[in-house]
Design a protein around this motif. Structure first.
Motif, PDB file in Angstrom:
ATOM      1  N   GLU A  61       0.803  -1.216   0.000  1.00  0.00           N
ATOM      2  CA  GLU A  61       0.000   0.000   0.000  1.00  0.00           C
ATOM      3  C   GLU A  61       0.837   1.267   0.000  1.00  0.00           C
ATOM      4  OE1 GLU A  61      -0.102  -1.036   4.532  1.00  0.00           O
ATOM      5  OE2 GLU A  61      -0.128  -2.141   2.638  1.00  0.00           O
ATOM      6  N   ASN A  62       0.391   2.191  -0.814  1.00  0.00           N
ATOM      7  CA  ASN A  62       1.024   3.500  -0.942  1.00  0.00           C
ATOM      8  C   ASN A  62      -0.088   4.436  -1.407  1.00  0.00           C
ATOM      9  OD1 ASN A  62       2.316   5.844  -1.946  1.00  0.00           O
ATOM     10  ND2 ASN A  62       4.197   4.693  -2.355  1.00  0.00           N
ATOM     11  N   PHE A  63      -0.742   5.111  -0.455  1.00  0.00           N
ATOM     12  CA  PHE A  63      -1.934   5.884  -0.784  1.00  0.00           C
ATOM     13  C   PHE A  63      -1.669   7.003  -1.793  1.00  0.00           C
ATOM     14  CE2 PHE A  63      -3.938   3.379   2.274  1.00  0.00           C
ATOM     15  CZ  PHE A  63      -5.312   3.640   2.276  1.00  0.00           C
ATOM     16  N   PRO A  64      -0.653   7.845  -1.616  1.00  0.00           N
ATOM     17  CA  PRO A  64      -0.439   8.908  -2.608  1.00  0.00           C
ATOM     18  C   PRO A  64      -0.232   8.365  -4.020  1.00  0.00           C
ATOM     19  CG  PRO A  64       0.817   9.345  -0.615  1.00  0.00           C
ATOM     20  CD  PRO A  64       0.288   7.949  -0.479  1.00  0.00           C
ATOM     21  N   LEU A  65       0.591   7.312  -4.152  1.00  0.00           N
ATOM     22  CA  LEU A  65       0.853   6.741  -5.463  1.00  0.00           C
ATOM     23  C   LEU A  65      -0.399   6.074  -6.031  1.00  0.00           C
ATOM     24  CD1 LEU A  65       2.771   6.046  -7.748  1.00  0.00           C
ATOM     25  CD2 LEU A  65       3.472   4.007  -6.459  1.00  0.00           C
ATOM     26  N   GLY A  66      -1.127   5.333  -5.198  1.00  0.00           N
ATOM     27  CA  GLY A  66      -2.331   4.660  -5.664  1.00  0.00           C
ATOM     28  C   GLY A  66      -3.380   5.637  -6.157  1.00  0.00           C
ATOM     29  N   ILE A  67      -3.592   6.715  -5.425  1.00  0.00           N
ATOM     30  CA  ILE A  67      -4.576   7.727  -5.826  1.00  0.00           C
ATOM     31  C   ILE A  67      -4.144   8.405  -7.125  1.00  0.00           C
ATOM     32  CG2 ILE A  67      -5.509   9.985  -5.193  1.00  0.00           C
ATOM     33  CD1 ILE A  67      -5.573   8.936  -2.279  1.00  0.00           C
ATOM     34  N   LEU A  68      -2.848   8.726  -7.231  1.00  0.00           N
ATOM     35  CA  LEU A  68      -2.344   9.353  -8.451  1.00  0.00           C
ATOM     36  C   LEU A  68      -2.536   8.432  -9.652  1.00  0.00           C
ATOM     37  CD1 LEU A  68      -0.785  11.593  -9.938  1.00  0.00           C
ATOM     38  CD2 LEU A  68       1.337  10.420  -9.269  1.00  0.00           C
ATOM     39  N   LEU A  69      -2.238   7.148  -9.480  1.00  0.00           N
ATOM     40  CA  LEU A  69      -2.373   6.199 -10.577  1.00  0.00           C
ATOM     41  C   LEU A  69      -3.832   6.027 -10.992  1.00  0.00           C
ATOM     42  CD1 LEU A  69       0.219   3.482  -9.508  1.00  0.00           C
ATOM     43  CD2 LEU A  69       0.375   5.013 -11.481  1.00  0.00           C
TER      44      LEU A  69
END
Length: 311
Positions: free
Chosen positions: A16-24
């Protein structure tokens, strides 16, 4: 019509990596919208089946590269349930054709607005197909959502036309494909969903090329390459996003497509939705988000989550 991986095989994990996941997730739906712009440009000059074929061929490239990088082609594409893939591919073939036809006749934002009904169809169809229990709160949300559709279409205004029905039909078949994906959870890779649907579309519509196809110009072939490649890249981005954040976090970003639909529609085609469409969209999105909230709270697979068709 745009689409995304199953939570069964691409859900929340130790990565999990919220900033990266949301950006993607954000970039994925922006990428699908670029594909839709190229589709709308191309269907003015070519038959819908030909546009689908060329889009699918270029979409294969990122999908296959991603499969090779994440365990190999065989590991990602082997299946224990070919009959389910066939049924899901049929839904993808139908939803793709209906969606592309709708783009040829309607503004992009209008097609998106009607496509947002997919979570409503999924919730309603989950009862007879999956034997799920749907409580009165979600049934109420479904009813309110379809009232939003009526607000957008305004029966009697002339907007209730074959293209609008095609957009709704595309959302309907897309929803059935989602339900089939639920039945396949735990045994199939997410890449296989996009690959086999894309392969089926290429083969079925490719068989029509001797009668419907014509030689594309180099600029139009470039547009096909652009749209298809962005479709494949968007799938890869969304698949990765679902590995970085919970589905309930990534799925609602599909609704950002209405922003791209309005911007691209105005910039490339001079289309500007009226205020009634925005009212209807707000109602449908609110209903979809509430269904997403209830599904998540009840611990079931997210109804509003999109699924990548790859074409």
């Amino acid at each position: 019509m745009s689409a995304a991986p199953s939570t069964a095989s691409a859900g929340f994990s130790q990565e999990e990596n919220f900033p990266l996941g949301i950006l993607l997730a954000f970039l994925a739906f922006a990428g699908y919208s670029i594909m839709d712009v190229t589709v709308k440009m191309l269907v003015k000059h070519y038959a819908v089946p030909q546009v689908i074929v060329f889009n699918s061929l270029f979409a294969f490239i990122p999908i296959i590269l991603y499969a090779l990088k994440t365990g190999g082609l065989w590991r990602n594409l082997r299946t224990r349930r070919p009959q389910f893939h066939a049924a899901r591919a049929f839904c993808g073939i139908c939803s793709g054709f209906l969606g592309f036809y709708a783009y040829s006749q309607m503004p992009i934002a209008d097609v998106y607005a009607l496509a947002f009904t997919a979570p409503l169809f999924i919730t309603a169809l989950a009862v007879p197909v999956l034997k799920e229990q749907v409580g009165w709160r979600r049934w109420t949300a479904v009813g309110i959502g379809f009232l939003g559709v009526m607000v957008m279409l305004r029966p009697g205004s002339g907007l209730l036309n074959p293209a609008a029905f095609a957009a709704l039909g595309g959302a309907f078949f897309y929803s059935i494909g989602m339900l089939i994906s639920r039945l396949m959870r735990g045994t199939e890779s997410s890449v296989s969903f996009a690959f086999y649907s894309t392969l089926a579309s290429t083969l079925v519509y490719g068989s029509m090329m001797p009668w419907l196809g014509k030689m594309p110009t180099w600029p139009h072939l470039g547009l096909s390459a652009l749209g298809g490649t962005f479709c494949g890249i968007a799938f890869v981005c969304l698949l990765t996003a679902f590995r970085k954040v919970p589905a309930a976090v990534a799925a609602p970003f599909q609704y950002t497509q209405i922003i791209w639909g309005v911007l691209y529609g105005y910039a490339f085609f001079g289309d500007m939705p009226d205020h009634t469409l925005f009212i209807g969209v707000a109602i449908v999105i609110s209903s979809g988000l509430y269904i997403l909230y209830r599904e998540t709270r009840l611990g079931r697979q997210v109804a509003a989550q999109p699924v990548a068709e790859g074409a």
